[in-house]
Scaffold this motif. Structure first.
Motif, PDB file in Angstrom:
ATOM      1  N   LEU A 140      25.243  34.058 -69.563  1.00  0.00           N
ATOM      2  CA  LEU A 140      26.445  34.842 -69.270  1.00  0.00           C
ATOM      3  C   LEU A 140      27.180  34.284 -68.059  1.00  0.00           C
ATOM      4  O   LEU A 140      28.412  34.229 -68.041  1.00  0.00           O
ATOM      5  CB  LEU A 140      26.091  36.315 -69.068  1.00  0.00           C
ATOM      6  CG  LEU A 140      25.640  37.048 -70.333  1.00  0.00           C
ATOM      7  CD1 LEU A 140      25.107  38.435 -69.992  1.00  0.00           C
ATOM      8  CD2 LEU A 140      26.766  37.122 -71.355  1.00  0.00           C
ATOM      9  N   ARG A 141      26.441  33.850 -67.050  1.00  0.00           N
ATOM     10  CA  ARG A 141      27.075  33.239 -65.880  1.00  0.00           C
ATOM     11  C   ARG A 141      27.756  31.928 -66.256  1.00  0.00           C
ATOM     12  O   ARG A 141      28.843  31.621 -65.769  1.00  0.00           O
ATOM     13  CB  ARG A 141      26.050  33.022 -64.766  1.00  0.00           C
ATOM     14  CG  ARG A 141      25.667  34.323 -64.092  1.00  0.00           C
ATOM     15  CD  ARG A 141      24.649  34.124 -63.000  1.00  0.00           C
ATOM     16  NE  ARG A 141      24.361  35.408 -62.364  1.00  0.00           N
ATOM     17  CZ  ARG A 141      23.219  35.709 -61.795  1.00  0.00           C
ATOM     18  NH1 ARG A 141      22.258  34.813 -61.719  1.00  0.00           N
ATOM     19  NH2 ARG A 141      23.040  36.892 -61.249  1.00  0.00           N
ATOM     20  N   LYS A 142      27.116  31.164 -67.141  1.00  0.00           N
ATOM     21  CA  LYS A 142      27.708  29.906 -67.595  1.00  0.00           C
ATOM     22  C   LYS A 142      28.993  30.183 -68.382  1.00  0.00           C
ATOM     23  O   LYS A 142      30.004  29.498 -68.186  1.00  0.00           O
ATOM     24  CB  LYS A 142      26.710  29.135 -68.462  1.00  0.00           C
ATOM     25  CG  LYS A 142      27.221  27.799 -68.932  1.00  0.00           C
ATOM     26  CD  LYS A 142      26.155  27.046 -69.710  1.00  0.00           C
ATOM     27  CE  LYS A 142      26.691  25.694 -70.155  1.00  0.00           C
ATOM     28  NZ  LYS A 142      25.666  24.927 -70.878  1.00  0.00           N
ATOM     29  N   VAL A 143      28.954  31.191 -69.245  1.00  0.00           N
ATOM     30  CA  VAL A 143      30.148  31.569 -70.006  1.00  0.00           C
ATOM     31  C   VAL A 143      31.277  31.942 -69.050  1.00  0.00           C
ATOM     32  O   VAL A 143      32.414  31.468 -69.188  1.00  0.00           O
ATOM     33  CB  VAL A 143      29.842  32.741 -70.974  1.00  0.00           C
ATOM     34  CG1 VAL A 143      31.113  33.387 -71.496  1.00  0.00           C
ATOM     35  CG2 VAL A 143      28.972  32.266 -72.122  1.00  0.00           C
ATOM     36  N   GLN A 144      30.964  32.768 -68.078  1.00  0.00           N
ATOM     37  CA  GLN A 144      31.980  33.202 -67.115  1.00  0.00           C
ATOM     38  C   GLN A 144      32.547  32.018 -66.337  1.00  0.00           C
ATOM     39  O   GLN A 144      33.760  31.873 -66.207  1.00  0.00           O
ATOM     40  CB  GLN A 144      31.382  34.220 -66.163  1.00  0.00           C
ATOM     41  CG  GLN A 144      32.377  34.727 -65.157  1.00  0.00           C
ATOM     42  CD  GLN A 144      31.734  35.684 -64.171  1.00  0.00           C
ATOM     43  OE1 GLN A 144      30.527  35.838 -64.110  1.00  0.00           O
ATOM     44  NE2 GLN A 144      32.550  36.317 -63.378  1.00  0.00           N
ATOM     45  N   THR A 145      31.688  31.155 -65.840  1.00  0.00           N
ATOM     46  CA  THR A 145      32.129  29.976 -65.089  1.00  0.00           C
ATOM     47  C   THR A 145      33.019  29.089 -65.950  1.00  0.00           C
ATOM     48  O   THR A 145      34.074  28.627 -65.502  1.00  0.00           O
ATOM     49  CB  THR A 145      30.907  29.180 -64.594  1.00  0.00           C
ATOM     50  OG1 THR A 145      30.144  30.012 -63.716  1.00  0.00           O
ATOM     51  CG2 THR A 145      31.318  27.917 -63.868  1.00  0.00           C
ATOM     52  N   ASN A 146      32.594  28.858 -67.185  1.00  0.00           N
ATOM     53  CA  ASN A 146      33.373  27.998 -68.077  1.00  0.00           C
ATOM     54  C   ASN A 146      34.739  28.609 -68.394  1.00  0.00           C
ATOM     55  O   ASN A 146      35.742  27.893 -68.456  1.00  0.00           O
ATOM     56  CB  ASN A 146      32.602  27.721 -69.365  1.00  0.00           C
ATOM     57  CG  ASN A 146      31.394  26.828 -69.136  1.00  0.00           C
ATOM     58  OD1 ASN A 146      31.245  26.214 -68.079  1.00  0.00           O
ATOM     59  ND2 ASN A 146      30.520  26.775 -70.110  1.00  0.00           N
ATOM     60  N   ILE A 147      34.782  29.908 -68.595  1.00  0.00           N
ATOM     61  CA  ILE A 147      36.058  30.560 -68.899  1.00  0.00           C
ATOM     62  C   ILE A 147      36.984  30.517 -67.698  1.00  0.00           C
ATOM     63  O   ILE A 147      38.182  30.243 -67.841  1.00  0.00           O
ATOM     64  CB  ILE A 147      35.827  32.008 -69.387  1.00  0.00           C
ATOM     65  CG1 ILE A 147      35.202  31.976 -70.786  1.00  0.00           C
ATOM     66  CG2 ILE A 147      37.134  32.799 -69.404  1.00  0.00           C
ATOM     67  CD1 ILE A 147      34.735  33.322 -71.284  1.00  0.00           C
ATOM     68  N   VAL A 148      36.447  30.745 -66.511  1.00  0.00           N
ATOM     69  CA  VAL A 148      37.272  30.670 -65.296  1.00  0.00           C
ATOM     70  C   VAL A 148      37.832  29.256 -65.145  1.00  0.00           C
ATOM     71  O   VAL A 148      39.009  29.069 -64.864  1.00  0.00           O
ATOM     72  CB  VAL A 148      36.468  31.098 -64.046  1.00  0.00           C
ATOM     73  CG1 VAL A 148      37.187  30.729 -62.768  1.00  0.00           C
ATOM     74  CG2 VAL A 148      36.176  32.593 -64.090  1.00  0.00           C
ATOM     75  N   ARG A 149      36.989  28.260 -65.350  1.00  0.00           N
ATOM     76  CA  ARG A 149      37.429  26.866 -65.258  1.00  0.00           C
ATOM     77  C   ARG A 149      38.488  26.567 -66.318  1.00  0.00           C
ATOM     78  O   ARG A 149      39.517  25.963 -66.032  1.00  0.00           O
ATOM     79  CB  ARG A 149      36.237  25.923 -65.417  1.00  0.00           C
ATOM     80  CG  ARG A 149      36.602  24.456 -65.225  1.00  0.00           C
ATOM     81  CD  ARG A 149      35.412  23.505 -65.363  1.00  0.00           C
ATOM     82  NE  ARG A 149      34.308  23.898 -64.510  1.00  0.00           N
ATOM     83  CZ  ARG A 149      33.063  24.173 -64.951  1.00  0.00           C
ATOM     84  NH1 ARG A 149      32.772  24.091 -66.227  1.00  0.00           N
ATOM     85  NH2 ARG A 149      32.112  24.510 -64.118  1.00  0.00           N
ATOM     86  N   THR A 153      42.407  25.590 -65.620  1.00  0.00           N
ATOM     87  CA  THR A 153      42.936  24.342 -66.157  1.00  0.00           C
ATOM     88  C   THR A 153      44.132  24.608 -67.072  1.00  0.00           C
ATOM     89  O   THR A 153      45.151  23.929 -66.986  1.00  0.00           O
ATOM     90  CB  THR A 153      41.845  23.571 -66.943  1.00  0.00           C
ATOM     91  OG1 THR A 153      40.747  23.354 -66.078  1.00  0.00           O
ATOM     92  CG2 THR A 153      42.358  22.250 -67.461  1.00  0.00           C
ATOM     93  N   SER A 154      44.026  25.618 -67.926  1.00  0.00           N
ATOM     94  CA  SER A 154      45.111  25.964 -68.844  1.00  0.00           C
ATOM     95  C   SER A 154      46.349  26.425 -68.085  1.00  0.00           C
ATOM     96  O   SER A 154      47.473  26.049 -68.420  1.00  0.00           O
ATOM     97  CB  SER A 154      44.680  27.078 -69.795  1.00  0.00           C
ATOM     98  OG  SER A 154      43.657  26.612 -70.634  1.00  0.00           O
ATOM     99  N   THR A 155      46.138  27.228 -67.063  1.00  0.00           N
ATOM    100  CA  THR A 155      47.253  27.727 -66.248  1.00  0.00           C
ATOM    101  C   THR A 155      47.936  26.577 -65.538  1.00  0.00           C
ATOM    102  O   THR A 155      49.164  26.490 -65.510  1.00  0.00           O
ATOM    103  CB  THR A 155      46.755  28.776 -65.239  1.00  0.00           C
ATOM    104  OG1 THR A 155      46.120  29.824 -65.966  1.00  0.00           O
ATOM    105  CG2 THR A 155      47.898  29.351 -64.435  1.00  0.00           C
ATOM    106  N   ALA A 156      47.139  25.670 -64.980  1.00  0.00           N
ATOM    107  CA  ALA A 156      47.711  24.525 -64.260  1.00  0.00           C
ATOM    108  C   ALA A 156      48.492  23.624 -65.221  1.00  0.00           C
ATOM    109  O   ALA A 156      49.556  23.138 -64.888  1.00  0.00           O
ATOM    110  CB  ALA A 156      46.608  23.734 -63.574  1.00  0.00           C
TER     111      ALA A 156
END
Length: 160
Positions: A140-149, A153-156
């Motif tokens: 779950l932490r990996k999922v959260q980290t990946n989604i934040v990243r 990236t998508s926003t930038a």
């Protein structure tokens, strides 16, 4: 795109949606918390605020918001209710009056003792081994980290 990614992305069946599994599991888990927290008169979000304060001691609203990933507008009503219940006290810091600090009252500190068995009761409901809980938490932490990243990236990329 790999064959596996294509199979995942092409499915619009509810049973194939990871987001639904996470949503349903979250609702089920908070449902288990509800009666336990009702015993002491607090809600799940209030419990999360108290966990931060029990762990970290007096904290600014900004620090609590960062720990819980909640914005000021969501957190403030929670804190007002907890203060009204006599569990926390809010005050401006003497060294920086722009910062509001939240601290546990004696009642808030005592509440910890009353619900200290909550994690054990929740683990019984989960019926998972300690290793499974650790693996799930890690995923779950990996999922959260990946989604934040991904979101950053998508926003930038979209703003360029």
């Amino acid at each position: 795109m790999s064959t596996e990614q294509t199979a995942i992305s092409d499915s619009l069946r509810l049973d194939d949606q990871l987001c639904f599994e996470l949503y349903a599991a979250s609702r089920a888990l908070t449902g288990v918390y509800r009666p336990l927290l009702d015993e002491v008169g607090i809600t799940y979000p209030q419990y999360l605020v108290l966990l931060v304060l029990w762990e970290n001691g007096p904290s600014s609203i900004k620090e609590i918001g960062a720990a819980l990933q909640l914005d000021y507008g969501t957190l403030t009503p929670l804190l007002k209710r907890l203060e009204g219940m006599g569990l926390v006290a809010r005050r401006r810091r003497a060294d920086d009056e722009r910062t509001v600090e939240v601290a546990l009252t004696d009642e808030g500190t005592a509440l910890r003792e009353r619900i200290k068995d909550t994690p054990v009761r929740i683990s019984h409901a989960l019926s998972l081994t300690a290793a499974e809980i650790g693996a799930l938490r890690g995923l779950l932490r990996k999922v959260q980290t990946n989604i934040v990243r991904y979101t950053a990236t998508s926003t930038a990329t979209n703003t360029e």
